[in-house]
Design a protein around this motif. Structure first.
Motif, PDB file in Angstrom:
ATOM      1  N   PRO A   1      -2.993  -2.043   8.735  1.00 43.16           N
ATOM      2  CA  PRO A   1      -1.668  -2.749   8.913  1.00 43.16           C
ATOM      3  C   PRO A   1      -1.026  -1.442   8.519  1.00 43.16           C
ATOM      4  N   SER A   2      -1.355  -0.102   8.121  1.00 43.44           N
ATOM      5  CA  SER A   2      -0.758   0.980   8.175  1.00 43.44           C
ATOM      6  C   SER A   2       0.311   1.307   9.239  1.00 43.44           C
ATOM      7  N   LEU A   3      -0.593   0.989  10.653  1.00 43.77           N
ATOM      8  CA  LEU A   3      -0.531   1.465  11.889  1.00 43.77           C
ATOM      9  C   LEU A   3       0.337   2.733  12.064  1.00 43.77           C
ATOM     10  N   GLY A   4      -0.868   3.779  11.588  1.00 38.08           N
ATOM     11  CA  GLY A   4      -0.780   4.530  11.239  1.00 38.08           C
ATOM     12  C   GLY A   4      -0.126   5.111  10.932  1.00 38.08           C
TER      13      GLY A   4
ATOM     14  N   THR B   1       7.213  -4.398   4.578  1.00 37.03           N
ATOM     15  CA  THR B   1       8.993  -3.931   3.765  1.00 37.03           C
ATOM     16  C   THR B   1       9.434  -4.116   4.623  1.00 37.03           C
ATOM     17  N   GLY B   2       9.206  -2.947   6.024  1.00 37.77           N
ATOM     18  CA  GLY B   2      10.033  -3.021   6.850  1.00 37.77           C
ATOM     19  C   GLY B   2      10.261  -3.716   7.905  1.00 37.77           C
ATOM     20  N   LEU B   3       9.106  -4.811   8.138  1.00 33.90           N
ATOM     21  CA  LEU B   3       9.251  -6.437   8.391  1.00 33.90           C
ATOM     22  C   LEU B   3      10.788  -7.260   8.163  1.00 33.90           C
ATOM     23  N   TRP B   4      10.206  -7.523   6.235  1.00 34.97           N
ATOM     24  CA  TRP B   4      10.906  -8.496   5.704  1.00 34.97           C
ATOM     25  C   TRP B   4      12.888  -7.460   5.948  1.00 34.97           C
ATOM     26  N   VAL B   5      12.429  -5.967   5.860  1.00 30.96           N
ATOM     27  CA  VAL B   5      14.339  -6.275   5.994  1.00 30.96           C
ATOM     28  C   VAL B   5      14.919  -6.196   7.542  1.00 30.96           C
ATOM     29  N   THR B   6      13.618  -5.969   8.320  1.00 31.64           N
ATOM     30  CA  THR B   6      14.053  -6.223   9.139  1.00 31.64           C
ATOM     31  C   THR B   6      14.520  -7.384  10.285  1.00 31.64           C
TER      32      THR B   6
ATOM     33  N   ILE C   1      -3.735  -0.047   2.504  1.00 39.23           N
ATOM     34  CA  ILE C   1      -3.243  -0.774   1.624  1.00 39.23           C
ATOM     35  C   ILE C   1      -1.347  -0.631   1.867  1.00 39.23           C
ATOM     36  N   VAL C   2      -1.252   0.934   1.260  1.00 38.58           N
ATOM     37  CA  VAL C   2      -0.295   1.101   0.597  1.00 38.58           C
ATOM     38  C   VAL C   2       1.269   1.301   2.467  1.00 38.58           C
ATOM     39  N   GLY C   3       0.279   1.657   3.563  1.00 40.32           N
ATOM     40  CA  GLY C   3       0.945   1.669   4.678  1.00 40.32           C
ATOM     41  C   GLY C   3       1.281   0.190   5.125  1.00 40.32           C
ATOM     42  N   GLY C   4       0.359  -0.526   4.821  1.00 38.77           N
ATOM     43  CA  GLY C   4       0.585  -2.036   5.383  1.00 38.77           C
ATOM     44  C   GLY C   4       1.587  -2.556   4.089  1.00 38.77           C
ATOM     45  N   VAL C   5       1.552  -2.225   2.962  1.00 41.00           N
ATOM     46  CA  VAL C   5       2.923  -2.594   2.418  1.00 41.00           C
ATOM     47  C   VAL C   5       4.082  -2.107   2.802  1.00 41.00           C
ATOM     48  N   LEU C   6       4.551  -1.134   3.112  1.00 38.96           N
ATOM     49  CA  LEU C   6       5.450  -0.127   3.203  1.00 38.96           C
ATOM     50  C   LEU C   6       5.757  -1.173   5.085  1.00 38.96           C
ATOM     51  N   VAL C   7       4.880  -1.116   5.530  1.00 41.79           N
ATOM     52  CA  VAL C   7       5.113  -1.489   6.967  1.00 41.79           C
ATOM     53  C   VAL C   7       5.914  -2.710   7.301  1.00 41.79           C
TER      54      VAL C   7
END
Length: 776
Positions: free
Chosen positions: A80-83, A117-122, A109-115
């Motif tokens: 989910p973090s896409l690296g 969040t970016g998807l949500w903002v987009t 998990i942390v990376g997935g949440v960040l990604v």
């Protein structure tokens, strides 16, 4: 007094055994509750700022997007973090330090949440920009009345989808389009069209020459700067309009700028002055609380298209502050008191106790204490507010000289930083059925200017409560336009007699508070030199006020219900009637101003509809000529009404000409360029200035079952020395209230005569449709 109570909250005495400290627990409790109230308000504002900032997104939407994203990747066994964590480690050593202590699953998990969040903002940004594009289309305004095409229905459905759920007051601000800049060619063409009926051939040819020269030479250069500003600023008009039209004016704002709003026409809830003030003040404070919490619904056209709410921000805790060259608007984030004027004395009244807003009966108690106070005004205090009614420069100099320090500064701050001002007027005003003309005219003049020293005209608005319980508002104009204060006033009138109510004796419901500290009488030290300035300002203000010729009349013959049966826009019908009345009154046409709003755009305020058109003039001439047959008059009326509606639509959608010409003139002054065309255009007097007061919350008043709960609307002073100011409100289906103003000093005007001409023009136009014969 409140300050006296606080003074004894903390006491100490020095004894041989040390310091004996004494604390008042009640005072400490009040301090605790006050602090708690302030922190709650800060938290609510912070939360609302976050909610508005991410709209049309929401915390719930954030959880849905992130959880769905994480679940999808887990089900498909993807990272989910896409690296993302590994990529961030390369750029930041601090992140590398934290990653060492995280497991692989934790990193994902942390990376997935960040990604996520970016998807949500987009998604939010996409929805917001799609909505902005949708709102930039105004084709829906040109649809025939009563019929909506499938394309418009689809457009409205898309607007609703991308508008999100449960919007708050300021939710749409970032989604509203910017006000477009019309082309020089279109503005010049429309200006020539608007002045053609007012000029003979020789004058028109001269104006045509000036216009073409401007369009070819200076205009494009000024337009380039204006385009640049429109790309950079939220609105290319509003800041200059506020500054140059309002704040830089050095003449009196009383009559010339401030306007008024009236009470119910036929309903008198109570004759107890303090009680009426108690309910009204409480209702206003409830509105402020809803405004602070952004709980007021944004105004939506057709329950779909949002309008800008930016003007609401300065409604409370604000004041206009005079300057030598230009005034400024002062706004406080919060204010816990109001300022009250009664018989020459100013009082500071706290609106909170025990960490809560005072109840109506408790506010009535405070108002009654002021009414019962028999103290005399201090020297210079009684007519102090005349400084706000006179010329601005003397007031600015006096403020700097006599009110910059000491007790005068403290007392002035208490007024300027109050939530709003209240005047407990010692006169009686009311609609009298036995003498309707004189009673309403007196009522209007009292609200517009009073005694010239019993309203603080710099305040955003003054609530005026008369001795017999009638009330009204006087509002300052620079911070917002009339519909904003009208929205507040509708809220107050709907709450006052219906929801808050009164006892059988006429008092506010509830009981007085046994321990409520009383109002604080403000203290002043006004020297004789300052009193001379006050008297000088008062002389100027009285000369202006005495010259106002006000006339208010309820037009009861018919209303919008009958006008709609004629298949004509009520506003167009009234505006054409005003042109007919104007021609009969003066024997000529004049440049006419009708205010239209541009709140479909971000930070939009107003635009001008030039109601005196070639089509309207043709209809008026046909009505004047006896030989014109009814069918021809009716045809010309429909053409004129359609032209007016089209011009109103253009003004609302940013295609008006007057704000564009005004901004071009401002740019020319900055560049040091002299334009004979712009100079002449902006010096043309508006001898007929008109405005409709809209009813924005019709659901608050059941005029079918309770037709007596009708507002009288409001009005303003004349714009030109030899012209008329006309405000009108369409109330329900059967009533239109007109407010007319002019100047006694002009031999060309008479407000009562013009009122008679308006009434006759309305009847004559209706008679063209012969509805009585159709009914038979």
């Amino acid at each position: 007094m409140a300050e006296a109570h606080q003074a004894v909250a903390f006491q100490f005495t020095v004894t041989p055994d040390g310091i004996d400290l004494q604390l008042c627990h009640e005072a400490l409790r009040q301090i605790y509750l006050s602090g708690l109230h302030s922190w709650k308000k800060r938290f609510i504002r912070f939360k609302n700022g976050v909610m508005t900032g991410v709209y049309p997104g929401s915390p719930g939407g954030f959880m849905v997007v992130v959880v769905s994203y994480m679940s999808y990747n887990k089900y498909n066994q993807l990272d989910p973090s896409l690296g993302l964590i590994a990529k961030l480690e390369k750029f930041n050593r601090t992140i590398t330090y934290f990653v060492r202590y995280m497991s692989t699953d934790s990193q994902r998990i942390v990376g997935g949440v960040l990604v996520g969040t970016g998807l949500w903002v987009t998604i939010i940004m996409v929805m917001r920009n799609v909505l902005k594009c949708l709102l930039s289309w105004h084709g829906w305004m040109h649809a025939p009345h009563g019929s909506v095409s499938w394309s418009i229905r689809l457009w409205m459905l898309l607007v609703k989808v991308f508008s999100g759920r449960k919007p708050m007051l300021y939710s749409f601000q970032n989604s509203l389009p910017r006000l477009p800049v019309p082309t020089i060619k279109d503005t010049c063409r429309r200006h020539l069209e608007s002045v053609r009926p007012l000029m003979d051939d020789e004058k028109y040819e001269r104006m045509e020459g000036l216009t073409k020269d401007f369009e070819k030479n200076l205009g494009p250069r000024l337009q380039w700067y204006l385009k640049l500003k429109s790309w950079w600023a939220s609105n290319y008009v509003s800041d200059w309009w506020e500054e140059y039209i309002y704040l830089r004016g050095r003449g009196p704002i009383m009559v010339n700028s401030n306007y008024y709003a009236m009470d119910f026409l036929y309903v008198f809830p109570t004759s107890i002055q303090a009680a009426r003030a108690g309910n009204a003040i409480h209702a206003i404070m409830l509105y402020r609380r809803k405004l602070d919490r952004a709980q007021i619904k944004p105004l939506m056209l057709q329950n779909t298209i949002p309008m800008c709410s930016a003007q609401c921000e300065h409604m409370f805790n604000s004041s206009r502050v005079p300057g030598v060259d230009t005034d400024t608007l002062q706004h406080m984030n919060d204010s816990k008191h109001i300022a009250v004027y009664h018989k020459g004395r100013f009082f500071k009244v706290w609106m909170f106790y025990d960490g809560r807003l005072l109840l109506p009966r408790e506010i009535e108690q405070q108002m009654q204490r002021i009414l019962d106070d028999q103290s005399e005004p201090l020297p210079g205090e009684e007519k102090l507010a005349a400084l706000t009614a006179g010329e601005r420069t003397p007031w600015a100099k006096a403020r700097e000289t006599y009110f910059a320090r000491g007790k005068n500064k403290q007392s002035l701050d208490a007024i300027e930083k109050a939530a709003f001002c209240v005047t407990l007027d010692d006169t009686e005003q009311r609609y009298d059925a036995d003498n309707p003309v004189k009673s309403l005219d007196s009522y209007a003049k009292s609200l517009l200017h009073g005694k010239c020293y019993d309203r603080w005209f710099d305040k955003t608005f003054n609530l005026i409560v008369f001795k017999n319980g009638t009330m009204g508002l006087n509002a300052e104009h620079s911070w917002a336009d009339a519909p904003i204060i009208g929205h507040l006033w509708e809220h107050v009138l709907s709450l006052d007699p219906i929801k808050l109510g009164y006892t059988e004796e006429g008092h506010c419901c509830g009981e007085p508070h046994p321990n409520l500290p009383g109002p604080l009488k403000l203290s002043w030290d006004i020297p004789a030199e300052c009193q001379e300035v006050i008297e000088s300002s008062l002389t100027v203000a009285r000369t202006l006020a005495d010259d106002v010729d006000s006339h208010i009349f309820p037009f009861k013959d018919f209303g919008k219900g009958l006008i709609k049966k004629c298949r004509t826009s009520p506003d167009a019908f009234i505006q054409i009637a005003l042109q007919l009345a104007q021609y009969r009154d003066k024997g000529k046409f004049c440049l006419t101003y009708e205010a239209s709003m541009t709140r479909l755009f971000r930070e939009g305020r107003t635009e001008t509809v030039r109601s005196c058109t070639m089509e309207t003039c043709a209809f008026v001439r046909a009505m004047i000529r006896d030989e014109t047959v009814r069918e021809e008059r009716l045809r010309l009326l429909k053409v004129a009404a359609e032209k007016h509606q089209n011009m109103y639509r253009m003004a609302m959608t940013g295609e008006g000409i007057d704000r564009h010409l005004f901004c071009l003139y401002v740019v020319s002054k900055y560049l040091g360029e002299d334009s004979p065309f712009l100079k002449e255009v902006l010096s043309e007097p508006w001898r007929l200035s008109t405005s409709q007061t809209p009813m924005q919350q019709v659901e608050l008043f059941d005029l079918v079952r309770h037709p007596e709960f009708v507002s009288s609307g409001g009005g303003f002073g004349p714009v030109a020395d030899d012209g008329y100011g006309v405000s009108y409100i369409i109330v329900g289906e059967n009533l239109i209230n007109f407010h007319i103003s002019s100047k006694h000093s002009s031999p060309e005007t008479d407000s009562h005569r013009f009122g008679g001409n308006i009434r006759q023009a309305m009847l004559d136009i209706l008679d063209l449709f012969q509805l009585d014969k159709k009914t038979k």
